[in-house]
Scaffold this motif. Sequence first.
Motif, mmCIF file in Angstrom:
data_model
loop_
_atom_site.group_PDB
_atom_site.id
_atom_site.type_symbol
_atom_site.label_atom_id
_atom_site.label_comp_id
_atom_site.label_asym_id
_atom_site.label_seq_id
_atom_site.Cartn_x
_atom_site.Cartn_y
_atom_site.Cartn_z
ATOM 1 N N ARG A 2 0.819 -1.188 0.000
ATOM 2 C CA ARG A 2 0.000 0.000 0.000
ATOM 3 C C ARG A 2 0.863 1.252 0.000
ATOM 4 O O ARG A 2 1.866 1.340 0.686
ATOM 5 C CB ARG A 2 -0.906 0.017 1.228
ATOM 6 N N GLY A 115 -0.260 -4.829 -4.946
ATOM 7 C CA GLY A 115 -1.719 -4.804 -4.911
ATOM 8 C C GLY A 115 -2.285 -6.214 -4.994
ATOM 9 O O GLY A 115 -2.196 -6.966 -4.027
ATOM 10 N N PRO A 116 -2.859 -6.591 -6.182
ATOM 11 C CA PRO A 116 -3.024 -5.770 -7.373
ATOM 12 C C PRO A 116 -3.952 -4.590 -7.114
ATOM 13 O O PRO A 116 -4.792 -4.646 -6.219
ATOM 14 C CB PRO A 116 -3.642 -6.744 -8.388
ATOM 15 N N GLY A 117 -3.739 -3.550 -7.880
ATOM 16 C CA GLY A 117 -4.522 -2.337 -7.751
ATOM 17 C C GLY A 117 -3.724 -1.135 -7.343
ATOM 18 O O GLY A 117 -4.228 -0.009 -7.347
ATOM 19 N N TYR A 233 2.670 -8.205 -5.311
ATOM 20 C CA TYR A 233 1.992 -8.611 -6.547
ATOM 21 C C TYR A 233 2.835 -8.283 -7.772
ATOM 22 O O TYR A 233 2.741 -8.966 -8.805
ATOM 23 C CB TYR A 233 0.623 -7.925 -6.658
ATOM 24 N N ASN A 386 -8.369 -4.401 -7.239
ATOM 25 C CA ASN A 386 -7.837 -5.599 -6.581
ATOM 26 C C ASN A 386 -8.786 -6.779 -6.760
ATOM 27 O O ASN A 386 -8.356 -7.898 -7.088
ATOM 28 C CB ASN A 386 -7.625 -5.303 -5.093
ATOM 29 N N THR A 390 -7.773 -9.999 -9.082
ATOM 30 C CA THR A 390 -7.682 -11.248 -8.326
ATOM 31 C C THR A 390 -8.610 -12.309 -8.908
ATOM 32 O O THR A 390 -8.211 -13.468 -9.119
ATOM 33 C CB THR A 390 -8.024 -11.001 -6.853
#
Length: 518
Positions: A2, A115-117, A233, A386, A390
């Motif tokens: 993050r 993340g993902p994201g 990730y 995310n 995912t």
Amino acid sequence: MRLSRGLVAVVSGLLLAVSGCTSSDPGSPDSSAASTTPAAPEAEEIAWSDCDEQIQSVIAGTPGSERDILFECGSTQVPITYAEPQGEKLTIFLVRARLATQTDRIGSLVINPGGPGGSGADAAIQRALTMPENVLNRFDLVGFDPRGVGLSTPAVECVPDELKDRVLAAEPRPVSDEQLDDSFALAQEVVDGCTDEYGDALGTFNTTDTARDLDLLREGLGDEQLTFLGWSYGTTLGSTYAELFPDRVRALALDAAVDPDNDPQADAEASAAGLEAGFDAFAANCTSLVAGCPIGAEPRRFVDELLAQAAQAPIPSARAGETRQATPGVVLTAVQAGLYNTSAWPQLAQGLAAARNGDAQGLFSLADAYNGRLQDGTYSNLIDANLAVTCADRDPDTQLAEDEIRALAADWGQRYPLFGAGSAASLYTCSGWEAERTPLPARDAAGAAPILVVGNTGDPVTPLPGAEDMAADLTSAVLLVWQGLGHTSYPKTGCVNDVVNAYLVDLVVPADGATCPL
């Protein structure tokens, strides 16, 4: 992994400075994209614009901002589906950071923060302030928002802010049938909203196609081969790239590897076990402080009691204008967020102590940053992206039935008291996902140049066995182990920095299994 909320908002404001950023409807991806090798599309030119003044005005006073760095923002287009490379496009947003004193340039170092994201554009700004200068002296630092993320368009936005607030506040340790019913219903509400918004187009936002996007970005940046640094990730994205394009790898540094051998159940259990160990490390550090631990001699007992307190009477925040109250979900999310980096441990301890005394402001700060919630109550699309990535990556054959998840919640709730039940319940997340899936490929990256995998003995998020497995699976990989604490290892300590820097710059590969001390 993050990153800070502030720069997410800043980068969002730069969109007007970028030419050619237009949204496209992702449409419905062709399910054959994952099983065929489509004709390679040509990379489109990256449209760069000067956004240095806007970024410099915001990072002023931040450690590292005294560096003479020039920032540019860019955009380019990639195919929505690689089964139809000449079809509809989507737009990828980038940030490039370059030292004004750069000499003997090697090329671009592309990064992905996890993340993902996670926003790679945001990461490029932050990492430009913290990366070792001998790396920045040789590379342009380039971060991009992967398809569906941040300022790449269309970004996945299908979970309303109000629903995200409810997810954050929900019971974090569901073990009873009623609690699990509520957890499953909330997860289904999220999935239904995304399905209503995007339908089968949700399958567009998968890691395999993002790796193909990455190769077009490499070409657009003018690099014959890719130099890449990925955290968490980002190791999944980097290793997928190496599997698809092994001959185009110059150097891949993969830090805090997501275990490529784990199915979702094994991954969720490893996460629960890692976070429990991470909490124990935080507790041991806190109780060893000369000044005393703000949460007493038994931090685990303190947190258990605070969770019970928040369940009986949610805890208010002293922040002006804040109307939310901290439920157990907020408390445990803050704890999880605080375990990511040892630098956050003092903030976590103080936040827990303040919450016990009736002010949850510090816990909201940690939890909101973790989930991408801004001070105005809106969210970035971190949670949406995310979820989409995912579930698009997950093999549907690995989905557990509800009764299996209930059994795991009961078992893990006993074995991993803080994080086990929540990790088990998370296995329901993709149950209602009906969009096309593109499961991650098996990855050995045969034929790739040497790859450096970095693992951390005290990583609470991606425990060391993940790095060991990734290094074993990738034919040309070597493993570097840091005997450290917190999530990720680079650039945090001199020994790791020296090895990774030499690898990125001069392609010096350490001995497999080399170790760096704490």
